[in-house]
Motif scaffolding. Sequence first.
Motif, PDB file in Angstrom:
ATOM      1  N   VAL A 161       0.938  -1.604   0.058  1.00  0.00           N
ATOM      2  CA  VAL A 161       0.077  -0.434   0.070  1.00  0.00           C
ATOM      3  C   VAL A 161       0.718   1.015   0.142  1.00  0.00           C
ATOM      4  CG1 VAL A 161      -2.097  -1.382   0.625  1.00  0.00           C
ATOM      5  CG2 VAL A 161      -0.255  -0.303   2.677  1.00  0.00           C
ATOM      6  N   THR A 162       1.890   1.354  -0.418  1.00  0.00           N
ATOM      7  CA  THR A 162       3.158   2.141  -0.535  1.00  0.00           C
ATOM      8  C   THR A 162       2.549   3.401  -1.147  1.00  0.00           C
ATOM      9  OG1 THR A 162       4.951   1.185   0.454  1.00  0.00           O
ATOM     10  CG2 THR A 162       5.767   3.161  -1.098  1.00  0.00           C
ATOM     11  N   ARG A 163       2.182   4.427  -0.844  1.00  0.00           N
ATOM     12  CA  ARG A 163       1.967   5.785  -2.065  1.00  0.00           C
ATOM     13  C   ARG A 163       3.527   6.151  -2.522  1.00  0.00           C
ATOM     14  NH1 ARG A 163       0.077  11.468   0.301  1.00  0.00           N
ATOM     15  NH2 ARG A 163      -0.331  11.870  -1.394  1.00  0.00           N
ATOM     16  N   ILE A 164       3.615   6.135  -3.976  1.00  0.00           N
ATOM     17  CA  ILE A 164       4.443   6.358  -4.452  1.00  0.00           C
ATOM     18  C   ILE A 164       4.479   7.820  -5.452  1.00  0.00           C
ATOM     19  CG2 ILE A 164       6.252   5.810  -6.665  1.00  0.00           C
ATOM     20  CD1 ILE A 164       5.659   2.408  -5.996  1.00  0.00           C
ATOM     21  N   LYS A 187       2.561  16.262   4.403  1.00  0.00           N
ATOM     22  CA  LYS A 187       1.944  16.453   5.678  1.00  0.00           C
ATOM     23  C   LYS A 187       3.029  15.539   6.838  1.00  0.00           C
ATOM     24  CE  LYS A 187      -2.388  16.691   3.537  1.00  0.00           C
ATOM     25  NZ  LYS A 187      -2.223  16.756   2.834  1.00  0.00           N
ATOM     26  N   TRP A 188       4.149  16.229   6.771  1.00  0.00           N
ATOM     27  CA  TRP A 188       5.541  15.062   7.727  1.00  0.00           C
ATOM     28  C   TRP A 188       5.752  16.982   8.670  1.00  0.00           C
ATOM     29  CZ3 TRP A 188       8.647  11.505   8.649  1.00  0.00           C
ATOM     30  CH2 TRP A 188       8.436   9.949   8.235  1.00  0.00           C
ATOM     31  N   HIS A 189       5.112  17.405   9.782  1.00  0.00           N
ATOM     32  CA  HIS A 189       5.950  18.690  10.478  1.00  0.00           C
ATOM     33  C   HIS A 189       6.365  18.574  11.511  1.00  0.00           C
ATOM     34  CE1 HIS A 189       3.215  20.133   7.231  1.00  0.00           C
ATOM     35  NE2 HIS A 189       1.934  19.791   6.664  1.00  0.00           N
ATOM     36  N   LYS A 244       0.818   7.118   9.049  1.00  0.00           N
ATOM     37  CA  LYS A 244       0.341   5.650   8.992  1.00  0.00           C
ATOM     38  C   LYS A 244       0.705   5.601   8.159  1.00  0.00           C
ATOM     39  CE  LYS A 244      -1.525   5.808  13.620  1.00  0.00           C
ATOM     40  NZ  LYS A 244      -0.967   5.121  14.511  1.00  0.00           N
ATOM     41  N   GLN A 245       0.674   6.113   7.266  1.00  0.00           N
ATOM     42  CA  GLN A 245       1.187   5.878   5.238  1.00  0.00           C
ATOM     43  C   GLN A 245       2.691   5.342   5.347  1.00  0.00           C
ATOM     44  OE1 GLN A 245      -0.148   8.303   2.874  1.00  0.00           O
ATOM     45  NE2 GLN A 245      -1.001   6.737   1.837  1.00  0.00           N
ATOM     46  N   SER A 246       3.274   4.252   3.910  1.00  0.00           N
ATOM     47  CA  SER A 246       4.437   4.729   3.693  1.00  0.00           C
ATOM     48  C   SER A 246       4.641   5.008   2.684  1.00  0.00           C
ATOM     49  CB  SER A 246       4.563   3.003   3.378  1.00  0.00           C
ATOM     50  OG  SER A 246       4.541   2.152   4.401  1.00  0.00           O
ATOM     51  N   ARG A 306      12.204   6.317   9.322  1.00  0.00           N
ATOM     52  CA  ARG A 306      10.217   5.620   9.748  1.00  0.00           C
ATOM     53  C   ARG A 306      10.360   6.642  10.997  1.00  0.00           C
ATOM     54  NH1 ARG A 306      10.565  -0.842  10.763  1.00  0.00           N
ATOM     55  NH2 ARG A 306       9.813  -1.101   8.755  1.00  0.00           N
ATOM     56  N   ALA A 307       9.274   7.199  10.683  1.00  0.00           N
ATOM     57  CA  ALA A 307       8.643   7.243  12.518  1.00  0.00           C
ATOM     58  C   ALA A 307       8.000   6.753  13.785  1.00  0.00           C
ATOM     59  CB  ALA A 307       7.621   8.736  12.175  1.00  0.00           C
ATOM     60  N   ARG A 308       8.212   7.270  14.710  1.00  0.00           N
ATOM     61  CA  ARG A 308       7.400   5.950  16.152  1.00  0.00           C
ATOM     62  C   ARG A 308       7.690   7.271  16.745  1.00  0.00           C
ATOM     63  NH1 ARG A 308      12.743   2.344  18.053  1.00  0.00           N
ATOM     64  NH2 ARG A 308      13.870   4.120  19.060  1.00  0.00           N
ATOM     65  N   GLU A 309       6.641   6.457  18.108  1.00  0.00           N
ATOM     66  CA  GLU A 309       6.609   7.155  18.747  1.00  0.00           C
ATOM     67  C   GLU A 309       6.609   6.809  20.532  1.00  0.00           C
ATOM     68  OE1 GLU A 309       2.638   9.936  21.712  1.00  0.00           O
ATOM     69  OE2 GLU A 309       1.926   8.964  20.107  1.00  0.00           O
ATOM     70  N   ARG A 310       8.193   7.793  20.467  1.00  0.00           N
ATOM     71  CA  ARG A 310       8.238   7.174  22.638  1.00  0.00           C
ATOM     72  C   ARG A 310       8.249   7.954  22.930  1.00  0.00           C
ATOM     73  NH1 ARG A 310      12.404   2.646  21.593  1.00  0.00           N
ATOM     74  NH2 ARG A 310      11.297   1.242  20.533  1.00  0.00           N
TER      75      ARG A 310
END
Length: 154
Positions: A39-42, A81-83, A91-93, A129-133
Amino acid sequence: AEAEETSASGDDLSRVLTPRGEKEAARMAAWLDRRLPDVTRILCSPARRTEQTALALQRKFKFREELGPQSNAEAVLDLVKWHADMTVPPKQSILLVGHQPWMGDVIMSLTKLPSSACAVRKASVWWLRARERNQQLQILIHAVINPEIVGGLQ
């Protein structure tokens, strides 16, 4: 991937990949195809050379003017939409096929690496990759790969 220095028309957007660039694109596409979620958006720059690079992946992609050679990190980050003030990981690749210098500027902006550490080689993949810690968003460098590592271009 490596492109000719100039096009017959003199138009930068018309430049095509060299034979080496075609090999680089194919090697990187094979590496990515085994790893990317279906489902990767290219998203791809409208330049012919980036279209050729994206076509090597044999997946659907969309052209976006915001990814053209004259773009900048702010326009690209707005597009995906990365800020900087994000608190929840996306949630999207997304796979971006684009150009320097904005590609390095995007990486620098997201990872907070110094600009001297963000030289992005042609045909390379920077996988972030983004994650929440601890209630804080973190951007991780998952992989940095180039065609020489993948298949040994000479």
